[in-house]
Design an enzyme around this catalytic site. Structure first.
Site, PDB file in Angstrom:
ATOM      1  N   HIS A 270       0.837  -1.207   0.000  1.00 33.08           N
ATOM      2  CA  HIS A 270       0.000   0.000   0.000  1.00 33.08           C
ATOM      3  C   HIS A 270       0.875   1.262   0.000  1.00 33.08           C
ATOM      4  O   HIS A 270       0.726   2.134  -0.863  1.00 33.08           O
ATOM      5  CB  HIS A 270      -0.922  -0.030   1.229  1.00 33.08           C
ATOM      6  CG  HIS A 270      -1.838   1.145   1.326  1.00 33.08           C
ATOM      7  ND1 HIS A 270      -3.142   1.103   0.902  1.00 33.08           N
ATOM      8  CD2 HIS A 270      -1.641   2.408   1.767  1.00 33.08           C
ATOM      9  CE1 HIS A 270      -3.703   2.278   1.092  1.00 33.08           C
ATOM     10  NE2 HIS A 270      -2.814   3.091   1.620  1.00 33.08           N
ATOM     11  N   GLU A 271       1.773   1.339   0.963  1.00 32.16           N
ATOM     12  CA  GLU A 271       2.611   2.549   1.067  1.00 32.16           C
ATOM     13  C   GLU A 271       3.547   2.664  -0.138  1.00 32.16           C
ATOM     14  O   GLU A 271       3.834   3.765  -0.600  1.00 32.16           O
ATOM     15  CB  GLU A 271       3.398   2.570   2.380  1.00 32.16           C
ATOM     16  CG  GLU A 271       2.539   2.554   3.655  1.00 32.16           C
ATOM     17  CD  GLU A 271       1.426   3.598   3.690  1.00 32.16           C
ATOM     18  OE1 GLU A 271       1.577   4.664   3.046  1.00 32.16           O
ATOM     19  OE2 GLU A 271       0.379   3.346   4.338  1.00 32.16           O
ATOM     20  N   HIS A 274       1.723   4.441  -2.792  1.00 31.46           N
ATOM     21  CA  HIS A 274       1.785   5.899  -2.592  1.00 31.46           C
ATOM     22  C   HIS A 274       3.160   6.414  -3.033  1.00 31.46           C
ATOM     23  O   HIS A 274       3.277   7.449  -3.689  1.00 31.46           O
ATOM     24  CB  HIS A 274       1.592   6.244  -1.107  1.00 31.46           C
ATOM     25  CG  HIS A 274       0.173   6.192  -0.632  1.00 31.46           C
ATOM     26  ND1 HIS A 274      -0.830   6.926  -1.207  1.00 31.46           N
ATOM     27  CD2 HIS A 274      -0.415   5.509   0.397  1.00 31.46           C
ATOM     28  CE1 HIS A 274      -1.978   6.703  -0.557  1.00 31.46           C
ATOM     29  NE2 HIS A 274      -1.755   5.836   0.416  1.00 31.46           N
ATOM     30  N   GLU A 300      -4.818   7.639  -3.158  1.00 26.59           N
ATOM     31  CA  GLU A 300      -5.260   6.341  -2.639  1.00 26.59           C
ATOM     32  C   GLU A 300      -5.505   5.351  -3.781  1.00 26.59           C
ATOM     33  O   GLU A 300      -5.331   4.145  -3.604  1.00 26.59           O
ATOM     34  CB  GLU A 300      -6.523   6.550  -1.791  1.00 26.59           C
ATOM     35  CG  GLU A 300      -6.860   5.418  -0.850  1.00 26.59           C
ATOM     36  CD  GLU A 300      -5.862   5.206   0.298  1.00 26.59           C
ATOM     37  OE1 GLU A 300      -4.917   6.016   0.454  1.00 26.59           O
ATOM     38  OE2 GLU A 300      -6.010   4.221   1.026  1.00 26.59           O
TER      39      GLU A 300
HETATM   40 ZN    ZN Z   1      -3.239   5.156   1.766  1.00 24.95          ZN
END
Ligand code: ZN
Length: 506
Positions: A270-271, A274, A300
């Site tokens: 997830h990170e 980003h 996101e």
């Molecule tokens: Zn996030």
């Protein structure tokens, strides 16, 4: 006497704007340090450092010279479809957002939210909504005043003005129009999966793995996705996040527990998503709107794509499962491919948003959106939040909330006065599914490539279609430009149904 400054008004405008960004990005590094490295004794002085930087940064962002240069640059007549035009438009937006709120309101808000967060933390611990209620009432009142200062868009409502700071241009009515069909289909899907007795095995989630081995492994996954460690780092923090100061210094964090390998892996992917967005922003535009992310929802969409569309796909696990067994060894040796792929995709309605799976997560968000829209709009009293919260959890997720600690007191957002923030998480999932569909249409064999560890075609596509533009287009313009359609809930639900039904033997 005035000094002569070289260059057009546009050039001078960019220079002045960049100084504010330099201060802001310096604060970002201090805040990363505070979350990862700083000894606790450093806190008091660090708070003073941060407060000074915040004040200087605000002074730069509201500098009256910006207004003059904006007027002059606008008069230079840059073509409407030019990057310069977009740059000026976005600097104008930033300037107006920064100047519309009177200083006393900003200060009052900062004080109240700081106190409220402490009160909320205690109230949550004791599951005592009554203790938090008066503070939340004040926060709602101040948020309404804030919305009035920011300006309610024509034909819109107060919630829109608040949400605009996180998701520029997004309106409650538009959010509701995509959320409503999503809620109905998703709620049915979750009931269908819950009724199946053929769900995936949980064995993968029960493995115990040494933290060093987890840390090495998740770093390799981030590298395989294309995260550049020459321009980024991965460290540990209590809550995973993506920080840093600009595209060549992107700082990810993740967290580890011996029994939570799947969480470490998911958080890192997830990170990293980003981080890949941040690293893909053009360095030539650093400190300027065209070098910045569009919105929280678009940000996101990038994290969710690597975490879910890639990291929870069958093809990914064909590549990842044998590697995990080879690198981690004994704790995973007994698991089959189905254990990995199924274990990464278990759907189980629960009370806590941050622990929710990919499917139920969106229902947690919709509940919060409906409530905050009603509170800001004056259709729901703060006192009635717990009752409404519990009713919706029963309706949408089939759960009886036993106490407010795991109910309406669980999230920090409202205690910080962050109203209008929650929907950006689900908007991210929606943009993500729609972008990913288009990527699959345009790149033959894209998903198949994941099973051979080939992730560069997806990253290249994201760089070309999304990252390199910075804030040139609004989120809805970008969606239309990239996918040819306005945002819809269908791609997300289709994707979830197509993946989850077979996993649950439906
Ligand atoms: Zn996030």
């Amino acid at each position: 006497m005035t000094t002569t400054v070289a260059g057009t008004a546009y050039d001078r405008l960019l220079n002045l704007h960049q100084e504010g960004s330099l201060l802001g990005s310096t604060a970002e590094i201090l805040s990363w340090d505070q979350e990862t490295m700083m000894p606790s004794g450093g806190l008091e002085y660090r708070s003073r450092q941060m407060a000074l930087l915040a004040r200087l940064s605000h002074e730069r962002r509201t500098d009256p010279r910006l207004e003059e240069l904006l007027n002059e640059a606008e008069a230079e007549g840059h073509a409407e479809d030019s990057p310069e035009h977009a740059q000026i438009r976005e600097i104008r937006r930033d300037y107006e957002m920064a100047t519309r709120l009177p200083a006393d309101l900003v200060e009052e808000f900062a004080k109240l939210s700081s106190v409220s967060q402490h009160v909320w933390a205690d109230a949550r611990k004791n599951s005592d909504f009554q203790a938090f209620k008066p503070h939340l009432e004040q926060l709602v009142e101040l948020s309404r005043r804030k919305a009035d200062c920011l300006g309610i868009p024509e034909g819109g409502e107060r919630w829109d003005a608040l949400a605009d700071t996180y998701e520029p241009g997004m309106r409650a009515s538009e959010v509701a129009a995509v959320f409503e069909p999503l809620r109905d289909r998703l709620s049915n899907l979750i009931k269908e999966l819950g009724a199946s007795s053929n769900g995936p095995s949980n064995a993968f989630n029960e493995a115990t793995i040494e933290i060093d081995a987890q840390s090495t492994f998740v770093r390799e996954i981030a590298t395989a996705f294309g995260f550049d460690f020459e321009r980024g780092r991965l460290d540990r923090s209590v809550h995973p996040f993506c920080g840093g100061s600009h595209c060549n210094d992107v700082r990810l964090t993740t967290r580890f527990q011996p029994t939570e390998f799947n969480d470490a892996l998911g958080s890192t992917m997830h990170e990293a998503g980003h981080g890949l967005y941040e690293q893909g922003l053009p360095f030539s535009m650093v400190g300027l709107p065209l070098g910045e992310a569009i919105s929280l929802g678009i940000h996101e969409s990038q994290s969710r794509m690597w975490e879910n569309q890639v990291g929870r796909s069958e093809a990914f696990w064909k590549w990842c499962a044998p590697r995990a067994k080879e690198k981690i060894g004994a704790p995973l040796a007994h698991l089959s491919f189905e254990d990995f792929y199924g274990g990464a995709n278990i759907v189980r309605p629960g009370f806590i948003r941050v622990e929710a799976d990919e499917a139920t997560y969106n229902l947690h968000i919709m509940i919060r959106f409906e409530l905050e829209r009603a509170i800001i709009g004056g259709d729901l009293a703060v006192a009635d939040i717990p009752g409404e919260w519990n009713r919706m959890y029963k309706d949408y997720l089939g759960l009886d909330v036993p106490e407010d600690r795991v109910g309406c007191l669980q999230d920090v957002h409202w205690s910080m006065g962050a109203m209008g923030y929650f929907p950006t998480y689900t908007l991210g999932n929606l943009y993500c599914a729609q972008f990913f569909n288009t990527a699959c249409e345009q790149i033959p064999g894209l998903e198949d490539g994941f099973s051979r560890g080939e992730f560069a075609p997806l990253l290249d596509w994201l760089r070309e279609n999304i990252h390199r533009h910075g804030r040139r287009y609004s989120a809805s313009e970008l969606c239309l430009k990239v996918t040819g359609r306005p945002l819809s809930s269908d791609p997300l639900v289709d994707y979830l149904e197509n993946k989850l039904r077979p996993l649950y033997g439906i």
